[in-house]
Design an enzyme around this catalytic site. Structure first.
Site, PDB file in Angstrom:
ATOM      1  N   LEU A  81     -64.978  25.659  13.828  1.00  0.00           N
ATOM      2  CA  LEU A  81     -64.446  26.461  14.898  1.00  0.00           C
ATOM      3  C   LEU A  81     -64.428  25.853  16.152  1.00  0.00           C
ATOM      4  O   LEU A  81     -63.449  26.057  17.002  1.00  0.00           O
ATOM      5  CB  LEU A  81     -65.013  27.797  14.760  1.00  0.00           C
ATOM      6  N   TYR A  82     -65.700  25.387  16.510  1.00  0.00           N
ATOM      7  CA  TYR A  82     -65.891  24.444  17.677  1.00  0.00           C
ATOM      8  C   TYR A  82     -64.741  23.717  18.084  1.00  0.00           C
ATOM      9  O   TYR A  82     -64.168  23.562  19.148  1.00  0.00           O
ATOM     10  CB  TYR A  82     -67.259  23.998  17.703  1.00  0.00           C
ATOM     11  N   ALA A  83     -64.462  22.806  17.131  1.00  0.00           N
ATOM     12  CA  ALA A  83     -63.591  21.734  17.263  1.00  0.00           C
ATOM     13  C   ALA A  83     -61.877  22.185  17.257  1.00  0.00           C
ATOM     14  O   ALA A  83     -61.397  21.875  18.351  1.00  0.00           O
ATOM     15  CB  ALA A  83     -63.652  21.008  15.900  1.00  0.00           C
TER      16      ALA A  83
END
Length: 436
Positions: free
Chosen positions: A247-249
């Site tokens: 999700l960060y990416a």
């Protein structure tokens, strides 16, 4: 807000008026009917989704009222506050930049802010001092910044009133946007924080920047994580980035698309920097080199992940001083935005660069270097890498940054870790004694 998933097909196509579908109609008529019905459904679902995104954005990033800010213990404004802001943004040279650094009390933010101030630029910091990791470390970085003459405003990038007030007081020429919710694994525990900071907060900042007169040039931190499941190495800015592994990416990739949109519509000059595993003094405690050091000294077992089939996990570790040089070069070569008060007057600069060391090192080698520097043998546990968003390998192609920015990293991992360990033992003086 970049959680969009393209609708690749519709499960069925039904007549718009039941009972009027006749089997004797020609195939071309049926084809047209299906086509128009598909378009109608796609438009309907797209409208619903866009409405949901708009509602989420409005609800997730409201501008706190003065009373709510006081209730949270966050205060800004007033003559003394403005004097501190103005004093922090005094330039020592006519050609110097006037830079707002978001995430200034963070790892990269602290180093970039000090480098800018020392060369004569005007710098104002902004940070919300959240507790993703030890706020005490951030407060100590703040003290370091204050000793350098940099005032760090305590506030959130989602606070429209605050950001607008800063631009009202200071005519920023540049914004160095480093505020973000970092970390790959933490996204599985608190996904909302990534949307709040990396998407809603970024949009809020861009909204203020687009309305500013003059508009600032923006340099911001993307991430090497956008390369996701890409298997072509080294990673080039031309490679596909549509397969995020976390999700960060995904939020960083969404940020790149959002940045392009504001560049295209409003004429904002925007440069994105894809950082590759930054390390060094004053670093983040959630990074492997940092907590490996802590646990090795405490004689605790460290977990080392391996790729499938006992493969190697490696990272393109990049020393903080090299990253700072890349950030300053991006600021120095950023062209002016072309809009005024939210209206575009011409095409604006849009760039993305890799900032890495272009020399991947296995994590096992990182541990061996730390063992030598700390003079302590690590207790190791080897496990298969879990499906938590991490990737097995990163490797930066930096030819574009070298050509356009003059970026040339010069610090190898052992040299950089030696500087980090020296800082760590000085900052945590009990760590070495407890290792005996």
């Amino acid at each position: 807000m970049s959680q969009l998933k393209p609708i690749s097909h519709l499960d069925s196509v039904l007549p718009s008026t039941p009972g009027k579908f006749k089997s004797e109609k020609s195939p071309s008529y049926i084809h047209r009917l299906r086509f128009h019905t598909s378009i109608s459904k796609l438009t309907l679902w797209s409208s619903f989704f866009l409405a949901f995104i708009l509602i989420y954005y409005l609800c997730s990033s409201p501008s706190p009222s003065p009373s709510s800010r006081r209730a949270l213990g966050v205060s800004w404004g007033g003559k003394e506050w403005e004097r501190r802001v103005t004093r922090s943004t005094q330039k020592h040279s006519k050609s110097g930049l006037t830079v707002l650094v978001t995430g200034a009390a963070g790892f990269v933010g602290t180093h970039v802010s000090i480098a800018l101030k020392r060369r004569g630029d005007a710098v104002l910091g902004l940070d919300n001092f959240n507790d993703y990791y030890d706020p005490g470390l951030k407060r100590d970085r703040q003290k370091l910044l204050e000793r350098t003459g940099i005032f760090v405003v305590e506030g959130d990038i989602n606070d429209t009133l605050l950001i607008s007030k800063l631009f009202e007081v200071v005519p920023f020429t540049h914004v160095m946007h480093l505020a973000a919710q970092a970390g790959v694994r933490y996204a599985m525990q608190n996904p909302g924080s990534y949307i709040h900071s990396n998407i809603a907060g970024f949009v809020n900042l861009l909204e203020v920047c687009k309305a500013a007169n003059p508009q600032p040039a923006i340099v911001w931190a993307s991430s090497s994580s956008v390369y996701g499941l890409n298997t072509k190495v080294p990673f080039s800015e031309r490679d596909r980035t549509d397969q995020p592994a976390s999700l960060y990416a995904a939020t960083k990739k969404a940020g790149e698309e959002i940045a392009h949109t504001y560049n295209h519509i409003y004429g904002l000059s925007i440069t994105g920097l894809r950082f590759f595993t930054v390390y060094g003094p004053w670093g983040r405690p959630d990074m492997a080199y940092f907590f490996f050091t802590k646990n090795i000294l405490k004689r605790k077992t460290i977990t080392i992940f391996e790729a499938p089939n006992h493969g190697t996990v490696a990272r393109d570790f990049t020393y903080i001083d090299d990253i700072v040089k890349g950030c300053l070069a991006a600021l120095d070569t950023a062209k002016k935005s072309t809009g005024t008060g939210g209206k575009k007057k011409g095409n604006a600069q849009f760039r993305i660069f890799n900032l890495g060391n272009t020399s991947p090192v296995p994590v096992t080698q990182l541990v061996r270097i730390l063992e030598r520097l700390l003079k302590v043998k690590a207790k190791k546990k080897i496990l298969s890498m879990p499906r938590n968003g991490d990737v097995t390998f990163t490797h930066a192609n930096i030819s574009l940054a070298y050509r356009e920015l003059g970026y040339k990293p010069s610090t190898d991992l052992e040299t950089g870790l030696k500087k980090f360990v020296r800082w760590y033992l000085n900052y945590y003086p009990d760590a070495k004694r407890n290792s005996w």
